[in-house]
Design an enzyme around this catalytic site. Structure first.
Site, PDB file in Angstrom:
ATOM      1  N   LYS A 190      -9.180  -9.438   5.324  1.00 42.66           N
ATOM      2  CA  LYS A 190     -10.334  -8.655   5.775  1.00 42.66           C
ATOM      3  C   LYS A 190     -10.486  -7.437   4.855  1.00 42.66           C
ATOM      4  O   LYS A 190      -9.731  -6.473   4.934  1.00 42.66           O
ATOM      5  CB  LYS A 190     -10.167  -8.163   7.211  1.00 42.66           C
ATOM      6  N   THR A 245      -3.410   6.284  10.104  1.00 38.21           N
ATOM      7  CA  THR A 245      -2.355   6.176  11.118  1.00 38.21           C
ATOM      8  C   THR A 245      -2.948   5.815  12.474  1.00 38.21           C
ATOM      9  O   THR A 245      -2.361   5.032  13.230  1.00 38.21           O
ATOM     10  CB  THR A 245      -1.564   7.492  11.186  1.00 38.21           C
ATOM     11  N   GLU A 265       1.012   0.579   5.987  1.00 43.12           N
ATOM     12  CA  GLU A 265       1.030   1.641   4.978  1.00 43.12           C
ATOM     13  C   GLU A 265      -0.093   2.583   5.363  1.00 43.12           C
ATOM     14  O   GLU A 265      -1.270   2.268   5.214  1.00 43.12           O
ATOM     15  CB  GLU A 265       0.844   1.054   3.578  1.00 43.12           C
ATOM     16  N   CYS A 299      -3.846   7.717  -0.372  1.00 44.88           N
ATOM     17  CA  CYS A 299      -2.970   8.111   0.733  1.00 44.88           C
ATOM     18  C   CYS A 299      -1.803   8.950   0.254  1.00 44.88           C
ATOM     19  O   CYS A 299      -1.257   9.761   0.998  1.00 44.88           O
ATOM     20  CB  CYS A 299      -2.485   6.884   1.493  1.00 44.88           C
ATOM     21  N   GLU A 395      -4.885  14.912   7.255  1.00 43.39           N
ATOM     22  CA  GLU A 395      -5.255  14.210   6.027  1.00 43.39           C
ATOM     23  C   GLU A 395      -6.759  14.297   5.816  1.00 43.39           C
ATOM     24  O   GLU A 395      -7.543  13.849   6.658  1.00 43.39           O
ATOM     25  CB  GLU A 395      -4.816  12.748   6.090  1.00 43.39           C
TER      26      GLU A 395
END
Length: 493
Positions: A190, A245, A265, A299, A395
């Site tokens: 995907k 996350t 990840e 990231c 983030e």
């Protein structure tokens, strides 16, 4: 700072826009499509088939059939390796078109896509092809009464769901697909809804490389439908996800039904530490690349900068000057160094953090949108924000770094580890003892010393704490795409 205009004709049609299921490009079952947008101008590139849960079901059925009854897991390891090597070669031969697609869809500079992303992906398939012939078990001497021949086998898991992000669509797909296929698994991929085009072209190259139908399937669509169904599907044996996350937690919840294997990840808020004895020129250049590369959409981006008091002013001034010199523009302009952020949704998110940052710290440089068309953001440096500020804790995933001072190693290690993330970190020093001591104490899956953002197919990459489970690349990744079977044979009677 101005936006440069493209100098390359990018109007050629996109060849593959449907779903790839069982070796055929097909419409979604309900005929739905969605627009994929060029982030440099906000215009529609093309319409792409929009998959649903039902489309995931037929893709998984194809992958299941290919694993249970098809030739791929049963091929001689050298044959599987050869197919993956051919795929790497095809990617290199296709660099111009694959790079064009990646730049159109994601916005990154064409030079980076063709000379960086495509060769990196090809290198992953070349490197991982070798593991097809190296999945070995071991003979175990056991002490149970009787005489036994006991050994282990390392075997493919089965059907693997791969869910990839939009920041490095082709590269991160290769991180997952190459080891999964080398082990003999079949996959359902995907791609991110913002960047589906390179995944579809890669699917075509897989068929050209001789990978049998049903081994690689691609279902475009949205996370709450396609991603959710793939993660919860009872016939999927593993899901590998790269992304936020928050979404990683949803993947875990969905995977509970059949207790499928999960690799995650996830996010990062990586600390980059510059000690006073560092090569300051190299540290400024490396730290700037560490946060502004790919418009900060990484990231592992070096988004928290900690600089020793003795060199703080010099470093921050140097990075600000580099930020102001960066050429921001359309990815097809040869002068462009960073492109736009990848979507309107993400542009609005990063812009919100710019507004927050102006109230939490000093704006050293940047802090605004560039132009009125496309999703361009100035490379931005904030300074002096409090340790609990949102721009320090959360983030941002854009070209935004927060700089702060430190006095000694104890202070900076504590600050660096004061985060729920643990993906990566950087250390700049000429003192080898300082380098090793700091690296050992940092809670991060990767620590770069006197460098930042170095990746190689042989280097495992992944996070600690809320930055994820498992590893991509290197020898370690094969543990995440295989299972160990113990065989114990009595031979004394």
């Amino acid at each position: 700072m101005t936006i440069t205009e493209p100098t390359v004709d990018v109007t050629a049609p996109i060849e593959h826009t449907k779903l790839l299921i069982d070796g055929e490009f097909v419409d979604s079952l309900d005929g739905s499509t969605f627009d994929t947008i060029n982030p440099s101008n906000g215009e529609v590139i093309t319409q792409v088939a929009l998959g649903s849960a039902a489309d995931v079901d037929r893709a998984v059925a194809a992958a299941r059939q290919a694993f249970d009854h098809g030739p791929w897991p049963r091929m001689k390891p050298s044959e599987r390796a050869a197919a993956l090597w051919r795929l790497g070669d095809l990617l290199l031969a296709d660099a111009a078109e694959m790079g064009r697609i990646e730049t159109l869809d994601q916005g990154k500079p064409y030079s980076l896509a063709t000379a960086g992303d495509v060769p990196s992906a090809a290198g992953l398939f070349h490197y991982m092809s070798g593991f097809a012939t190296k999945l070995e078990g071991s003979v175990i001497p056991i002490s149970a009464p009787g005489e036994y021949h006991t050994y282990t086998r390392r075997e493919a898991l089965g059907v693997v769901g791969l869910i990839v992000p939009w920041n490095f669509p082709l590269v991160i797909t290769s991180w997952k697909m190459a080891p999964a296929l080398a082990a003999g698994n079949t996959v359902v991929l995907k791609p991110a809804e913002a960047t589906p085009l390179s995944a579809l072209r890669l699917g075509q190259l897989c068929l050209e490389a001789g990978i049998p139908p049903g081994v690689v399937n691609v279902v475009n669509g949205y996370g709450p439908t396609v991603g959710q169904r793939l993660a919860e599907h009872p016939l999927v044996d593993k899901v590998s996800f790269t992304g936020s996350t928050a979404t990683g937690r949803r993947i875990l919840d969905a995977a509970k039904g059949n207790l499928k294997r999960v690799t995650l990840e996830l996010g990062g808020k990586s600390a980059n530490i510059i000690f006073p004895d560092a090569d300051i020129e190299a540290a400024i250049a490396g730290s700037s690349a560490g946060i502004f590369f790919n418009a900060g959409q990484a990231c592992a981006a070096a988004s928290r900068l900690y600089v020793h008091d003795d060199v703080y002013d010099e470093v921050v001034a140097g990075m600000a000057e580099k930020a102001r010199q960066i050429k921001v523009g359309d990815g097809f302009d040869p002068q462009t160094e960073i492109g736009p952020v990848a979507s309107l949704e993400h542009f609005e998110r990063v812009s919100g953090y710019l507004d927050v940052g102006k109230n939490e710290g000093e704006v050293v440089t940047g802090g605004a949108r560039i132009g009125e068309k496309g999703y361009f953001i100035e490379p931005t440096i904030f300074a002096g924000a409090a340790p609990d500020a949102r721009i320090v804790k959360e983030e941002i995933f854009g070209p935004v770094v927060v700089a702060n001072r430190f006095k000694d190693i104890e202070e900076v290690v504590a600050q660096a580890n004061d985060t729920r993330y643990g993906l990566a970190s950087g250390v700049w020093t000429k003192d080898i003892a300082t380098a090793h001591r700091t690296a050992a104490r940092l809670q991060a899956g990767t620590v770069w010393v006197n460098s930042y953002g170095v990746f190689d197919p042989s280097m495992p990459f992944g996070g600690m704490k809320e930055s994820g489970w498992g590893r991509e690349m290197g020898h370690d990744v094969m543990h995440d795409y295989t299972d160990v079977k113990t065989v114990c044979v009595r031979i004394d009677g």
